[in-house]
Write an enzyme that holds these catalytic residues in place. Structure first.
Site, PDB file in Angstrom:
ATOM      1  N   ILE A 135       0.886  -1.158   0.000  1.00 20.19           N
ATOM      2  CA  ILE A 135       0.000   0.000   0.000  1.00 20.19           C
ATOM      3  C   ILE A 135       0.926   1.211   0.000  1.00 20.19           C
ATOM      4  CG2 ILE A 135      -1.758   1.286   1.284  1.00 20.19           C
ATOM      5  CD1 ILE A 135      -2.568  -1.310   2.643  1.00 20.19           C
ATOM      6  N   ASP A 136       0.598   2.231  -0.736  1.00 22.93           N
ATOM      7  CA  ASP A 136       1.442   3.426  -0.781  1.00 22.93           C
ATOM      8  C   ASP A 136       1.672   4.008   0.605  1.00 22.93           C
ATOM      9  OD1 ASP A 136       1.637   3.218  -3.509  1.00 22.93           O
ATOM     10  OD2 ASP A 136       0.163   4.779  -3.933  1.00 22.93           O
ATOM     11  N   LYS A 137       2.809   4.670   0.754  1.00 21.73           N
ATOM     12  CA  LYS A 137       3.194   5.285   2.036  1.00 21.73           C
ATOM     13  C   LYS A 137       2.094   6.194   2.591  1.00 21.73           C
ATOM     14  CE  LYS A 137       6.528   8.584   3.891  1.00 21.73           C
ATOM     15  NZ  LYS A 137       7.704   9.403   3.605  1.00 21.73           N
TER      16      LYS A 137
END
Length: 184
Positions: A135-137
């Site tokens: 999952i993106d930061k």
């Protein structure tokens, strides 16, 4: 040389060597593979090569000298607690973690701490848990972590075959002009 055993079968060459040579940074390992400093059964292979049972990975005794050394990631008690508190489900196969906003899933350049770094601390017997997706930061959401290589392989396959339905929600200020559309 290192001989591949049953537990290591199917792992990417670069991932295997990153575990085996934990003092070397991942990027250094990939570079040395591309330069042929590591060979599989006497042949140069790509970093993405999937190792097989009985493969012999050859390297020179001085492989770790004069390379940049990977710094051991320090993980504070506060961060360990934050991640443990984010666990919303756990059984003998997986952990479902509500990943907080702002924490990357995997390390990289200029990344001081990632979820991947704390996986060892989640394991009671120090068996390395495995990420099954990212999952993106700057996205919060559910992250599925496998407690074994076999479970990780199966979950990753489900994501790849789109048998897992992912739903993304966002918060907006005001009312968008279009009811639906694509944001690039």
């Amino acid at each position: 040389f290192i001989e591949v055993n049953v537990d290591q079968k199917g792992v990417r060459l670069d991932k295997f060597l990153a575990t085996y040579f934990s003092s070397l940074s991942y990027s250094v390992i990939q570079k040395k593979i591309r330069l042929g400093k590591f060979k599989v059964n006497g042949k140069k292979e790509n970093p993405s090569y999937k190792i097989l049972i009985g493969d012999k990975i050859q390297y020179r005794d001085d492989i770790s000298s004069n390379f940049s050394i990977k710094k051991k990631t320090f993980i504070s008690k506060k961060l360990k607690c934050l991640i443990k508190e984010a666990i919303i489900y756990e059984d003998k196969f997986i952990i479902a973690l509500n990943k907080p906003y702002g924490i990357p899933v995997q390390g990289g350049s200029k990344i001081k701490f990632s979820i991947d770094d704390v996986l060892t601390y989640l394991s009671s017997d120090k068996t390395p848990y495995r990420l099954t997706h990212r999952i993106d930061k700057n996205t919060s959401g559910i992250l599925v972590i496998a407690k074994s290589k076999e479970v990780a392989t199966n979950i990753t396959k489900l994501f790849r075959e789109e048998k897992v339905k992912k739903i993304y929600w966002t918060v907006v200020k005001g009312v968008p002009k279009n009811v639906k559309g694509i944001i690039n």
